[in-house]
Design an enzyme around this catalytic site. Structure first.
Site, PDB file in Angstrom:
ATOM      1  N   HIS A 379      40.556  43.412  26.478  1.00 63.67           N
ATOM      2  CA  HIS A 379      40.787  44.597  27.306  1.00 63.67           C
ATOM      3  C   HIS A 379      41.499  44.335  28.628  1.00 63.67           C
ATOM      4  O   HIS A 379      42.112  45.246  29.196  1.00 63.67           O
ATOM      5  CB  HIS A 379      39.441  45.273  27.595  1.00 63.67           C
ATOM      6  N   TYR A 495      31.207  59.026  32.142  1.00 58.97           N
ATOM      7  CA  TYR A 495      32.513  58.410  32.383  1.00 58.97           C
ATOM      8  C   TYR A 495      33.474  58.782  31.260  1.00 58.97           C
ATOM      9  O   TYR A 495      33.183  58.555  30.092  1.00 58.97           O
ATOM     10  CB  TYR A 495      32.338  56.890  32.444  1.00 58.97           C
ATOM     11  N   THR A 508      43.801  53.071  34.771  1.00 54.39           N
ATOM     12  CA  THR A 508      42.899  54.181  34.461  1.00 54.39           C
ATOM     13  C   THR A 508      42.217  54.694  35.724  1.00 54.39           C
ATOM     14  O   THR A 508      42.203  54.042  36.761  1.00 54.39           O
ATOM     15  CB  THR A 508      41.796  53.756  33.467  1.00 54.39           C
TER      16      THR A 508
END
EC number: 2.3.1.21
Length: 593
Positions: A379, A495, A508
């Site tokens: 990630h 979230y 993000t």
């Protein structure tokens, strides 16, 4: 020797024209950057476009290149703005209001006011100073502190997965599926390197999105460190690393500068599948080191993999274009319970056996025995939309462009003199084998704790939701709030990730989808209010969610700003009761700072 008058005139004209041309290019880029800094269009309702936006749209089209390369717009993208501290604090208090009692909210309000009037302004000045010289004031800290400094396992906690087609399997031949998949991925890499991909845009518009995340897609590995990991990227790689039944191979995919055909790669993969040699002592579960805690892996890597045969073999994996696992299981929608088997499929892609993936690679492709495929992505280097675009291209190219023969094999010819895939050799001492077992136990406990349920939903889709003039995203997020309320009789911080790629090197931002409006709708629905009242509240909740999403996209979010203020406070060695309270609920990884 001096130039003649005519020569001097020609040189002067050449210099002047060059400077004029460069000035014109820079001026056009600056104008485009100013235009792309305008975001009010996103908040305007359909059919109610302002005159400013009506003028803005053709100007953007005029200054945008007709045939742009992948990175053409990078220098024209605006920088992420630092929100006013009073705006962020106000939005934060609004977001936590439905979760706190009156007394708790008063306490939080007092902490926020004290922070805003004192320490907050000092931290804000430092943050604005960083924003002046940094390309993006958030992204480098976000990558380092949220991802790379995490000392726990990245498997499950950070890595994510992508599935194959659910209802179609182009071939059931494992080697053939691997051949086309590897070819498609390498064709995508070629497009990235040549900048032949069109820049991503906001759907339905000409507004470009940042493409910086594509740069580290291939030839990239996250290497462990004691305090922090490091992302290593190599400019090119002519091989991939392959894992099969406990053995590691280096598979060269280029020969004399030529990319092997899909049929040739299938042939080489089949050689690996047919290789009867057993795994070396300690080799089979070596990948568990990448699945467990990071510090033991860093220590093992430094002590036992920094020289000799182990370093050469580890380099072959880390410098590979990507990692391929030839799995000996069958997965997908199959058997007597095809939909039920999706749970097993998802867990297999998420963590596998905890040792048969190399979780440090930018992404690992998994090819199953029955021809199904999938991928597991690390990630820290990029977010899911970038990997989704890569995977979508791969699946489409595999099935519709490369294709298969009638008997399920790849197309093309095989050069008979292809060298055998290179078996990687290891010398794994007892100390490393002990740590492999320990890391595997940590990873296995984490994998066993994952409860994953995947199911296809066919009742309706986003088209029907749009017909009701409701945002599909808002519909899903409010549905999640309702489900949680019915299960727990309350609400919690929620979230949802929004992208900030309207800005250069944007990643993000958090959308806090539990709002006063969504809570009001759910309470009305559960208390038996009239249908008309529930519809009205649902519409308000949906509009609120859409507005929160748009604000997050345009740099007016809450969490990344607070996160960076928290980082600055740690650099300065000052404590803030408000930021400490915020960090406990908003960015738990803040503990790595």
């Amino acid at each position: 020797m001096s130039l003649s008058t005519q020569g001097q005139t020609m040189v002067s004209a050449l210099v002047f024209s060059t400077l004029l041309w460069l000035s014109l290019i820079l001026a056009l880029r600056f104008c485009l950057k100013l235009l792309l800094s305008y975001h009010q269009w996103m908040f305007e309702k359909h059919g109610r476009i302002s005159n400013t936006t009506k003028v803005w749209v053709p100007l953007v089209r005029l200054l945008s290149s007709r045939k742009p390369l992948l990175y053409s717009y990078q220098s024209s993208l605006p920088h992420l703005p630092v929100p006013a501290i009073q705006d962020t604090v106000s939005r934060y208090l609004e977001s936590v209001r439905p979760l706190l009692t009156d007394l708790e909210f008063k306490r939080m309000t007092d902490l926020a006011n004290e922070f805003e009037s004192n320490l907050g302004n000092r931290l804000q000045r430092y943050l604005k100073l960083k924003a002046l010289w940094a390309t993006n004031y958030v992204s480098d800290w976000w990558e380092e502190y949220v991802y790379l400094r995490s000392r726990g396992p990245i498997m499950v906690n950070s890595n994510y997965y992508g599935m194959d087609f659910l209802y179609v399997t182009p071939t059931s031949v494992q080697a053939a599926r691997a051949g086309n998949t590897i070819t498609a991925l390498l064709l995508y890499r070629r497009k990235v390197n040549r900048e032949e991909l069109k820049p991503s845009r906001v759907p339905g518009t000409v507004i470009p999105l940042c493409a910086a995340q594509c740069e580290r897609m291939f030839n990239t590995t996250r290497t462990p460190g004691v305090e922090t990991d490091v992302l290593q990227h190599w400019l090119d790689s002519e091989f991939v690393a392959v894992y099969h039944r406990g053995r590691y191979f280096r598979l060269w995919v280029y020969r004399a500068g030529r990319l092997l055909s899909p049929r040739e790669i299938e042939y080489q993969i089949q050689r690996i599948l047919d290789d009867p040699s057993p795994a070396l002592p300690g080799e089979e579960k070596l990948g568990a080191l990448t699945a467990g805690d990071r510090i033991p892996w860093a220590q093992m890597r430094k002590q036992y993999f920094s020289s000799g045969v182990n370093k050469r073999s580890l380099d072959a994996i880390e410098r590979a274009a990507f990692f391929v696992t030839l799995d000996d299981e069958e997965q997908g929608m199959r058997g007597d319970d095809p939909e039920g088997n999706l749970d097993s499929y998802a867990k297999s892609l998420l963590h596998g056996k905890c040792y048969d993936r190399w979780f440090d690679k930018s992404f690992s492709v998994v090819i199953y025995k029955n021809g199904k495929s999938g991928l597991n992505a690390e990630h820290s280097w990029a977010d899911a939309p970038t990997v989704a675009h890569l995977w979508e291209y791969t699946l489409a190219t595999d099935a519709f462009q490369l294709g298969y023969t009638e008997d399920g094999h790849c197309k093309g010819e095989v050069e008979p003199s292809l060298p055998q895939p290179q078996r990687l050799v290891w010398n794994i001492p007892a100390e490393v084998q002990a740590q492999v077992s320990s890391s595997l136990a940590v990873a296995q406990a984490l994998a066993d704790d994952v409860d994953c349920h995947v199911f296809p939903f066919r009742e309706f889709g986003k088209g029907r939701i749009k017909k009701c003039r409701i945002s599909p995203d808002a519909f899903i997020q409010i549905s999640l709030q309702l489900a949680y309320y019915r299960d727990r009789s309350g609400f919690c911080l929620t979230y949802e990730a929004s992208m900030t790629r309207l800005f250069r090197e944007g990643r993000t931002e958090t959308v806090r989808s539990c709002s006063n409006e969504s809570c009001a709708f759910i309470k009305a629905l559960e208390s038996g209010e009239t249908e008309e009242e529930c519809r009205r509240l649902f519409q308000l909740a949906s509009e609120k969610h859409q507005n929160l999403y748009r604000m997050a996209m345009t740099g007016a979010g809450i969490d990344r700003h607070l996160f960076c203020l928290y980082v600055v406070s740690k650099y300065l060695g000052v404590e803030s009761p408000f930021l400490k309270e915020v960090s406990l609920g908003s960015f738990p990884e803040g503990g790595y700072i």
